[in-house]
Scaffold this motif. Structure first.
Motif, PDB file in Angstrom:
ATOM      1  N   ILE A   6       0.854  -1.184   0.000  1.00 16.41           N
ATOM      2  CA  ILE A   6       0.000   0.000   0.000  1.00 16.41           C
ATOM      3  C   ILE A   6       0.891   1.235   0.000  1.00 16.41           C
ATOM      4  O   ILE A   6       1.792   1.364   0.832  1.00 16.41           O
ATOM      5  CB  ILE A   6      -0.920   0.033   1.249  1.00 16.41           C
ATOM      6  N   GLU A   7       0.636   2.127  -0.918  1.00 18.82           N
ATOM      7  CA  GLU A   7       1.399   3.359  -1.008  1.00 18.82           C
ATOM      8  C   GLU A   7       0.417   4.515  -1.180  1.00 18.82           C
ATOM      9  O   GLU A   7      -0.389   4.512  -2.104  1.00 18.82           O
ATOM     10  CB  GLU A   7       2.357   3.267  -2.203  1.00 18.82           C
ATOM     11  N   ASN A   8       0.473   5.471  -0.269  1.00 19.05           N
ATOM     12  CA  ASN A   8      -0.438   6.629  -0.289  1.00 19.05           C
ATOM     13  C   ASN A   8      -1.897   6.207  -0.317  1.00 19.05           C
ATOM     14  O   ASN A   8      -2.723   6.790  -1.002  1.00 19.05           O
ATOM     15  CB  ASN A   8      -0.131   7.540  -1.480  1.00 19.05           C
ATOM     16  N   GLY A   9      -2.209   5.122   0.414  1.00 17.52           N
ATOM     17  CA  GLY A   9      -3.583   4.664   0.535  1.00 17.52           C
ATOM     18  C   GLY A   9      -4.092   3.875  -0.662  1.00 17.52           C
ATOM     19  O   GLY A   9      -5.278   3.544  -0.728  1.00 17.52           O
ATOM     20  N   VAL A  10      -3.216   3.562  -1.597  1.00 18.90           N
ATOM     21  CA  VAL A  10      -3.622   2.840  -2.811  1.00 18.90           C
ATOM     22  C   VAL A  10      -2.780   1.566  -2.935  1.00 18.90           C
ATOM     23  O   VAL A  10      -1.576   1.583  -2.664  1.00 18.90           O
ATOM     24  CB  VAL A  10      -3.407   3.726  -4.065  1.00 18.90           C
ATOM     25  N   VAL A  11      -3.426   0.466  -3.350  1.00 20.19           N
ATOM     26  CA  VAL A  11      -2.707  -0.792  -3.551  1.00 20.19           C
ATOM     27  C   VAL A  11      -1.777  -0.634  -4.748  1.00 20.19           C
ATOM     28  O   VAL A  11      -2.224  -0.405  -5.867  1.00 20.19           O
ATOM     29  CB  VAL A  11      -3.684  -1.966  -3.782  1.00 20.19           C
ATOM     30  N   ARG A  12      -0.482  -0.730  -4.472  1.00 14.19           N
ATOM     31  CA  ARG A  12       0.519  -0.597  -5.550  1.00 14.19           C
ATOM     32  C   ARG A  12       0.798  -1.939  -6.198  1.00 14.19           C
ATOM     33  O   ARG A  12       1.005  -2.028  -7.396  1.00 14.19           O
ATOM     34  CB  ARG A  12       1.808   0.000  -4.994  1.00 14.19           C
ATOM     35  N   ASP A  13       0.831  -3.006  -5.382  1.00 15.45           N
ATOM     36  CA  ASP A  13       1.118  -4.336  -5.914  1.00 15.45           C
ATOM     37  C   ASP A  13       0.531  -5.374  -4.978  1.00 15.45           C
ATOM     38  O   ASP A  13       0.297  -5.097  -3.797  1.00 15.45           O
ATOM     39  CB  ASP A  13       2.627  -4.533  -6.061  1.00 15.45           C
ATOM     40  N   ILE A  14       0.303  -6.570  -5.504  1.00 13.91           N
ATOM     41  CA  ILE A  14      -0.266  -7.672  -4.727  1.00 13.91           C
ATOM     42  C   ILE A  14       0.530  -8.931  -5.023  1.00 13.91           C
ATOM     43  O   ILE A  14       0.921  -9.162  -6.171  1.00 13.91           O
ATOM     44  CB  ILE A  14      -1.752  -7.910  -5.100  1.00 13.91           C
ATOM     45  N   ALA A  15       0.762  -9.725  -3.988  1.00 10.78           N
ATOM     46  CA  ALA A  15       1.460 -11.003  -4.168  1.00 10.78           C
ATOM     47  C   ALA A  15       0.920 -12.007  -3.168  1.00 10.78           C
ATOM     48  O   ALA A  15       0.527 -11.644  -2.059  1.00 10.78           O
ATOM     49  CB  ALA A  15       2.958 -10.824  -3.984  1.00 10.78           C
ATOM     50  N   VAL A  16       0.904 -13.271  -3.575  1.00 11.04           N
ATOM     51  CA  VAL A  16       0.481 -14.328  -2.667  1.00 11.04           C
ATOM     52  C   VAL A  16       1.572 -14.579  -1.634  1.00 11.04           C
ATOM     53  O   VAL A  16       1.312 -14.669  -0.448  1.00 11.04           O
ATOM     54  CB  VAL A  16       0.146 -15.624  -3.448  1.00 11.04           C
ATOM     55  N   ASP A  17       2.821 -14.647  -2.096  1.00 15.88           N
ATOM     56  CA  ASP A  17       3.956 -14.897  -1.206  1.00 15.88           C
ATOM     57  C   ASP A  17       5.118 -13.985  -1.626  1.00 15.88           C
ATOM     58  O   ASP A  17       6.032 -14.426  -2.332  1.00 15.88           O
ATOM     59  CB  ASP A  17       4.366 -16.370  -1.278  1.00 15.88           C
ATOM     60  N   PRO A  18       5.077 -12.731  -1.209  1.00 14.46           N
ATOM     61  CA  PRO A  18       6.111 -11.799  -1.648  1.00 14.46           C
ATOM     62  C   PRO A  18       7.523 -12.219  -1.236  1.00 14.46           C
ATOM     63  O   PRO A  18       8.488 -11.920  -1.935  1.00 14.46           O
ATOM     64  CB  PRO A  18       5.717 -10.475  -1.008  1.00 14.46           C
ATOM     65  N   ASP A  19       7.654 -12.944  -0.123  1.00 16.69           N
ATOM     66  CA  ASP A  19       8.980 -13.364   0.343  1.00 16.69           C
ATOM     67  C   ASP A  19       9.673 -14.283  -0.661  1.00 16.69           C
ATOM     68  O   ASP A  19      10.895 -14.270  -0.775  1.00 16.69           O
ATOM     69  CB  ASP A  19       8.885 -14.058   1.698  1.00 16.69           C
ATOM     70  N   SER A  20       8.881 -15.058  -1.396  1.00 10.54           N
ATOM     71  CA  SER A  20       9.486 -15.981  -2.364  1.00 10.54           C
ATOM     72  C   SER A  20       9.679 -15.333  -3.736  1.00 10.54           C
ATOM     73  O   SER A  20      10.349 -15.898  -4.590  1.00 10.54           O
ATOM     74  CB  SER A  20       8.623 -17.237  -2.512  1.00 10.54           C
ATOM     75  N   LEU A  21       9.095 -14.151  -3.941  1.00  7.90           N
ATOM     76  CA  LEU A  21       9.171 -13.494  -5.242  1.00  7.90           C
ATOM     77  C   LEU A  21      10.142 -12.330  -5.303  1.00  7.90           C
ATOM     78  O   LEU A  21      10.665 -12.020  -6.378  1.00  7.90           O
ATOM     79  CB  LEU A  21       7.777 -12.968  -5.631  1.00  7.90           C
ATOM     80  N   PHE A  22      10.337 -11.652  -4.186  1.00  2.00           N
ATOM     81  CA  PHE A  22      11.071 -10.400  -4.196  1.00  2.00           C
ATOM     82  C   PHE A  22      12.263 -10.419  -3.253  1.00  2.00           C
ATOM     83  O   PHE A  22      12.338 -11.235  -2.330  1.00  2.00           O
ATOM     84  CB  PHE A  22      10.141  -9.241  -3.779  1.00  2.00           C
ATOM     85  N   HIS A  23      13.145  -9.486  -3.471  1.00  2.00           N
ATOM     86  CA  HIS A  23      14.259  -9.237  -2.555  1.00  2.00           C
ATOM     87  C   HIS A  23      13.633  -8.921  -1.189  1.00  2.00           C
ATOM     88  O   HIS A  23      12.558  -8.298  -1.113  1.00  2.00           O
ATOM     89  CB  HIS A  23      15.085  -8.043  -3.067  1.00  2.00           C
ATOM     90  N   PRO A  24      14.279  -9.293  -0.104  1.00  2.00           N
ATOM     91  CA  PRO A  24      13.696  -9.057   1.217  1.00  2.00           C
ATOM     92  C   PRO A  24      13.304  -7.589   1.475  1.00  2.00           C
ATOM     93  O   PRO A  24      12.296  -7.325   2.135  1.00  2.00           O
ATOM     94  CB  PRO A  24      14.785  -9.509   2.182  1.00  2.00           C
ATOM     95  N   ASP A  25      14.079  -6.648   0.950  1.00  2.00           N
ATOM     96  CA  ASP A  25      13.732  -5.232   1.150  1.00  2.00           C
ATOM     97  C   ASP A  25      12.412  -4.882   0.481  1.00  2.00           C
ATOM     98  O   ASP A  25      11.624  -4.082   0.991  1.00  2.00           O
ATOM     99  CB  ASP A  25      14.836  -4.315   0.607  1.00  2.00           C
ATOM    100  N   VAL A  26      12.160  -5.469  -0.676  1.00  2.00           N
ATOM    101  CA  VAL A  26      10.904  -5.210  -1.386  1.00  2.00           C
ATOM    102  C   VAL A  26       9.780  -6.014  -0.743  1.00  2.00           C
ATOM    103  O   VAL A  26       8.671  -5.488  -0.533  1.00  2.00           O
ATOM    104  CB  VAL A  26      11.036  -5.542  -2.891  1.00  2.00           C
ATOM    105  N   ALA A  27      10.028  -7.257  -0.415  1.00  3.96           N
ATOM    106  CA  ALA A  27       9.002  -8.110   0.201  1.00  3.96           C
ATOM    107  C   ALA A  27       8.474  -7.490   1.494  1.00  3.96           C
ATOM    108  O   ALA A  27       7.287  -7.610   1.819  1.00  3.96           O
ATOM    109  CB  ALA A  27       9.563  -9.501   0.464  1.00  3.96           C
ATOM    110  N   LEU A  29       7.738  -4.551   2.026  1.00  5.28           N
ATOM    111  CA  LEU A  29       6.753  -3.503   1.727  1.00  5.28           C
ATOM    112  C   LEU A  29       5.333  -4.063   1.611  1.00  5.28           C
ATOM    113  O   LEU A  29       4.358  -3.314   1.643  1.00  5.28           O
ATOM    114  CB  LEU A  29       7.140  -2.767   0.446  1.00  5.28           C
ATOM    115  N   PHE A  30       5.208  -5.385   1.462  1.00  3.29           N
ATOM    116  CA  PHE A  30       3.896  -6.029   1.347  1.00  3.29           C
ATOM    117  C   PHE A  30       3.378  -6.296   2.761  1.00  3.29           C
ATOM    118  O   PHE A  30       3.562  -7.378   3.314  1.00  3.29           O
ATOM    119  CB  PHE A  30       4.010  -7.329   0.540  1.00  3.29           C
ATOM    120  N   THR A  31       2.747  -5.302   3.369  1.00  6.36           N
ATOM    121  CA  THR A  31       2.382  -5.372   4.781  1.00  6.36           C
ATOM    122  C   THR A  31       0.905  -5.630   5.038  1.00  6.36           C
ATOM    123  O   THR A  31       0.532  -6.012   6.141  1.00  6.36           O
ATOM    124  CB  THR A  31       2.777  -4.057   5.477  1.00  6.36           C
TER     125      THR A  31
END
Length: 154
Positions: A6-27, A29-31
């Motif tokens: 969520i960025e500025n109150g808007v969904v920027r991206d969605i993932a089922v398992d962000p930890d397995s898809l993204f670098h830990p710093d990016v993952a 952000l999926f809070t």
């Protein structure tokens, strides 16, 4: 449930398992936990996820009515002055370019048919030669070919 960034109150991206898809710093952000029905661009209003309002597509750019046949002089005028001078210079040492332009120069030619593959190929070849000789930027070749083949005079 999915995880959303969520960025500025808007969904920027969605993932089922962000930890397995993204670098830990990016993952990290999926809070937010969101239902599967939530899409990118949704906003949370009074506890309800509201999907984004579809934006009407920009109207398509309509090119001028394509000219299918032009006189040899009109054909040459479809090129800019520097392009014509560059072609004249390059054709001295380029047999293919000289062949194409010799056909255009032939007094028996009544018109240049822009819909012929040989015309399209000749225009493309001439523009590539001009780009290789740095008369025109290489990234303009495709645009210039479209302009020439649709009859946009310069």
């Amino acid at each position: 449930m999915h995880k959303a960034w969520i960025e500025n109150g808007v969904v920027r991206d969605i993932a089922v398992d962000p930890d397995s898809l993204f670098h830990p710093d990016v993952a990290a952000l999926f809070t937010a936990d969101v239902p599967e029905s939530v899409v990118v661009g949704s906003t949370l209003v009074d506890g309800q996820w509201i999907p984004p309002v579809p934006v009407a597509d920009e109207p398509p750019i309509v090119l001028a009515q394509a000219v299918t046949k032009v006189s040899p002089v009109e054909f040459k005028l479809l090129f800019t002055g520097p392009e014509r001078v560059g072609i004249k210079k390059l054709r001295v040492d380029d047999a293919l370019l000289d062949d194409f332009m010799s056909i255009v120069d032939d007094g028996r030619l009544g018109f240049v048919d822009m819909s012929l593959k040989s015309t399209r190929d000749g225009v493309g070849y001439a523009l590539q030669a001009l780009a290789s000789d740095e008369v025109i930027p290489a990234d303009t070749v495709e645009r210039r070919a479209a302009e020439i083949l649709t009859g946009v005079f310069q």
